[in-house]
Enzyme design. Structure first.
Site, PDB file in Angstrom:
ATOM      1  N   CYS A 142      20.336 -18.395  -7.312  1.00  6.57           N
ATOM      2  CA  CYS A 142      18.981 -18.461  -7.859  1.00  6.57           C
ATOM      3  C   CYS A 142      18.927 -17.937  -9.299  1.00  6.57           C
ATOM      4  O   CYS A 142      19.511 -18.531 -10.184  1.00  6.57           O
ATOM      5  CB  CYS A 142      17.998 -17.741  -6.947  1.00  6.57           C
ATOM      6  SG  CYS A 142      16.265 -18.192  -7.295  1.00  6.57           S
ATOM      7  N   LYS A 163       5.532 -21.991 -10.117  1.00  6.41           N
ATOM      8  CA  LYS A 163       6.640 -21.545  -9.288  1.00  6.41           C
ATOM      9  C   LYS A 163       7.012 -22.616  -8.259  1.00  6.41           C
ATOM     10  O   LYS A 163       6.138 -23.233  -7.640  1.00  6.41           O
ATOM     11  CB  LYS A 163       6.267 -20.249  -8.571  1.00  6.41           C
ATOM     12  CG  LYS A 163       7.398 -19.654  -7.749  1.00  6.41           C
ATOM     13  CD  LYS A 163       6.965 -18.347  -7.094  1.00  6.41           C
ATOM     14  CE  LYS A 163       8.104 -17.728  -6.300  1.00  6.41           C
ATOM     15  NZ  LYS A 163       7.694 -16.440  -5.660  1.00  6.41           N
ATOM     16  N   SER A 192      12.712 -20.563  -4.232  1.00  9.29           N
ATOM     17  CA  SER A 192      11.646 -19.648  -4.648  1.00  9.29           C
ATOM     18  C   SER A 192      11.984 -19.197  -6.068  1.00  9.29           C
ATOM     19  O   SER A 192      12.654 -18.190  -6.260  1.00  9.29           O
ATOM     20  CB  SER A 192      11.552 -18.450  -3.689  1.00  9.29           C
ATOM     21  OG  SER A 192      10.562 -17.541  -4.117  1.00  9.29           O
ATOM     22  N   HIS A 235      17.898 -20.561  -2.018  1.00  5.36           N
ATOM     23  CA  HIS A 235      18.140 -19.343  -1.245  1.00  5.36           C
ATOM     24  C   HIS A 235      18.604 -19.685   0.172  1.00  5.36           C
ATOM     25  O   HIS A 235      17.850 -19.515   1.133  1.00  5.36           O
ATOM     26  CB  HIS A 235      16.872 -18.493  -1.172  1.00  5.36           C
ATOM     27  CG  HIS A 235      16.566 -17.753  -2.428  1.00  5.36           C
ATOM     28  ND1 HIS A 235      17.258 -16.615  -2.804  1.00  5.36           N
ATOM     29  CD2 HIS A 235      15.649 -17.982  -3.399  1.00  5.36           C
ATOM     30  CE1 HIS A 235      16.773 -16.166  -3.947  1.00  5.36           C
ATOM     31  NE2 HIS A 235      15.810 -16.977  -4.337  1.00  5.36           N
ATOM     32  N   GLU A 237      20.349 -18.015   2.006  1.00 10.25           N
ATOM     33  CA  GLU A 237      20.428 -16.776   2.794  1.00 10.25           C
ATOM     34  C   GLU A 237      19.090 -16.365   3.399  1.00 10.25           C
ATOM     35  O   GLU A 237      19.047 -15.487   4.275  1.00 10.25           O
ATOM     36  CB  GLU A 237      20.965 -15.642   1.914  1.00 10.25           C
ATOM     37  CG  GLU A 237      19.959 -14.963   0.998  1.00 10.25           C
ATOM     38  CD  GLU A 237      19.626 -15.740  -0.262  1.00 10.25           C
ATOM     39  OE1 GLU A 237      18.851 -15.227  -1.095  1.00 10.25           O
ATOM     40  OE2 GLU A 237      20.143 -16.870  -0.421  1.00 10.25           O
ATOM     41  N   ARG A 249       2.848 -11.379  -0.334  1.00  9.53           N
ATOM     42  CA  ARG A 249       2.943 -10.417  -1.438  1.00  9.53           C
ATOM     43  C   ARG A 249       2.211 -10.918  -2.666  1.00  9.53           C
ATOM     44  O   ARG A 249       1.449 -10.184  -3.299  1.00  9.53           O
ATOM     45  CB  ARG A 249       4.419 -10.174  -1.760  1.00  9.53           C
ATOM     46  CG  ARG A 249       4.679  -9.255  -2.964  1.00  9.53           C
ATOM     47  CD  ARG A 249       6.062  -9.495  -3.527  1.00  9.53           C
ATOM     48  NE  ARG A 249       6.223 -10.854  -4.045  1.00  9.53           N
ATOM     49  CZ  ARG A 249       7.403 -11.442  -4.257  1.00  9.53           C
ATOM     50  NH1 ARG A 249       8.530 -10.809  -3.983  1.00  9.53           N
ATOM     51  NH2 ARG A 249       7.454 -12.671  -4.744  1.00  9.53           N
TER      52      ARG A 249
END
Length: 313
Positions: A142, A163, A192, A235, A237, A249
C-alpha cells in the site's frame, strides 16, 4: 512448516486459536534446517493487529519462517503499549549489519502527506536503500509501494481526489509468472488508499512487470524483473472487519467517508461484512516466500550477493 515467533507475542495465542501451527523458539532451534529470516517493518499505528494479520499470511507455507519485527523510530505510540514495542520490536541499528531473506514494509496512514513531510522519510529511505544490499526480496504494501516507487524510480506522489476504499475485482496479466501461480483469472482484493497507481503511468515510467490490475483500482501487483522488489497496492492482509473499523473511525472524525464499495452485503453498513479475498491473499504470500525468497536466497546469508539473482526461473 510453521512461522517462528516469540511465545509471548499476542499473535501467538490468536494464531493457535485459529489452528495455525506456531513453533516455539526452543523447538525451532532443534530442527536441522535453516529457516527463512523475514523482517517486518511495521508502519501501521495498531501494530499488534497488523503484525497478527501479516503473520497469519506468512504461516501458510511449508517453509519455516523466522520473523523479526522492526519499528521505524523510538517515538511513543498512541495505539501500541510501550512494553510491547520494547519486548518485541527492534531498531534498525540493531539489524543493519545483518542480511535477511525477506523484508515486508507495511502500509501507513499517510496518504495525504507529502513524502518530505513524513517525519521518518529520510530514515525510511535509508532502510529501503539498505534492503537493496541486504535483503533477497522486499514486499512493499500500500503506502509503502508508493514510497518504494519514489525511491527506485523517482516517481512523484500521485494522489486521488477521493479515497479508494472497498473490495475490487482484479484480472491477472501473466498466468505463468511465479507470483501468480495458482491464481484464478480474476480475483478480489481490498484497497484503502489515496495513492493512484494507474497501469499506463507505471508502464510508461518503470520497467516493472504489471501482474494484476483492476479497472477501478488500477495496478494491484507489480514486480521488478528479478523479483527482488514486489509492490502490492492493496491490503491482502486485512481481516474481514478492518475496512469496517476504518469506515467507523473516519465517520467518528467527521470525514464523511464513502461506504467501502463491494464490501457490505447490499452495500449496507448495518450488514456484517464477509471476507472474499482471503484465499488469494494467502496464495500471494506463499508464492512470494517460495519463488521470490526461498528459490533465490543463498543458503548462507553471509554470502549474500546480487549476483545470486536471476530475472527468470
Amino acid at each position: 512448516m510453521p512461522i517462528k515467533i516469540p511465545d509471548q507475542l499476542p499473535a501467538s495465542d490468536v494464531l493457535r486459536h485459529e489452528n495455525i501451527f506456531v513453533m516455539s523458539e526452543s523447538r525451532a532451534s532443534s530442527q536441522e534446517i535453516r529457516p527463512l529470516k523475514v523482517l517486518i517493518l511495521n508502519l501501521m499505528p495498531k501494530k499488534i493487529e497488523t503484525e497478527t494479520q501479516f503473520l497469519r499470511l506468512l504461516s501458510n507455507s511449508p517453509l519455516q519462517v523466522d520473523i523479526e519485527l522492526l519499528r521505524i523510530d523510538n517515538r511513543p505510540s498512541k495505539n501500541t503499549p510501550t512494553e510491547h514495542l520494547d519486548n518485541f520490536y527492534r531498531q534498525f541499528e540493531m539489524v543493519k549489519e545483518r542480511n535477511f531473506d525477506g523484508l515486508i514494509i507495511t502500509g501507513a496512514p499517510l496518504g495525504l502527506v507529502q513524502f518530505e513531510d513524513v517525519i521518518y522519510w529520510e530514515h525510511l529511505q535509508t532502510i529501503m536503500n539498505w534492503a537493496n544490499k541486504h535483503v533477497t526480496s522486499t514486499l512493499y504494501v500500500c503506502w509503502a509501494a508508493q514510497a518504494g516507487l519514489k525511491l527506485l524510480y523517482d516517481l512523484p506522489k500521485r494522489t486521488r481526489k477521493e479515497k479508494l476504499s472497498g473490495v475490487y475485482q482484479h484480472d491477472i496479466h501473466d498466468p505463468f509468472h511465479a507470483l501468480l501461480r495458482g491464481f484464478d483469472d480474476s480475483f478480489l482484493a481490498p484497497h484503502s488508499r489515496y495513492a493512484d497507481f494507474s497501469a499506463d503511468y507505471l508502464e510508461q515510467n518503470t520497467d516493472l512487470d504489471i501482474l494484476a490490475t483492476s479497472e477501478v483500482a488500477g495496478v494491484y501487483l507489480a514486480a521488478t524483473k528479478d523479483k527482488r522488489n514486489v509492490f502490492v497496492t492493496g491490503h491482502p492482509e486485512y481481516d474481514s472487519h478492518t475496512l469496517h473499523n476504518e469506515y467507523v473511525r473516519d465517520l467518528g472524525e467527521g470525514l464523511e467517508p464513502a461506504i467501502p464499495l463491494n464490501y457490505y452485503p447490499d452495500n449496507n453498513p448495518d450488514n456484517k461484512p464477509c471476507a472474499s479475498w482471503r484465499s488469494h491473499g494467502h496464495l500471494l504470500f506463499a508464492n512470494w516466500l517460495n519463488y521470490c525468497v526461498y528459490q533465490q536466497t543463498p543458503y548462507n546469508l553471509d554470502q549474500f550477493s546480487e549476483a545470486n539473482f536471476t530475472k527468470d526461473e
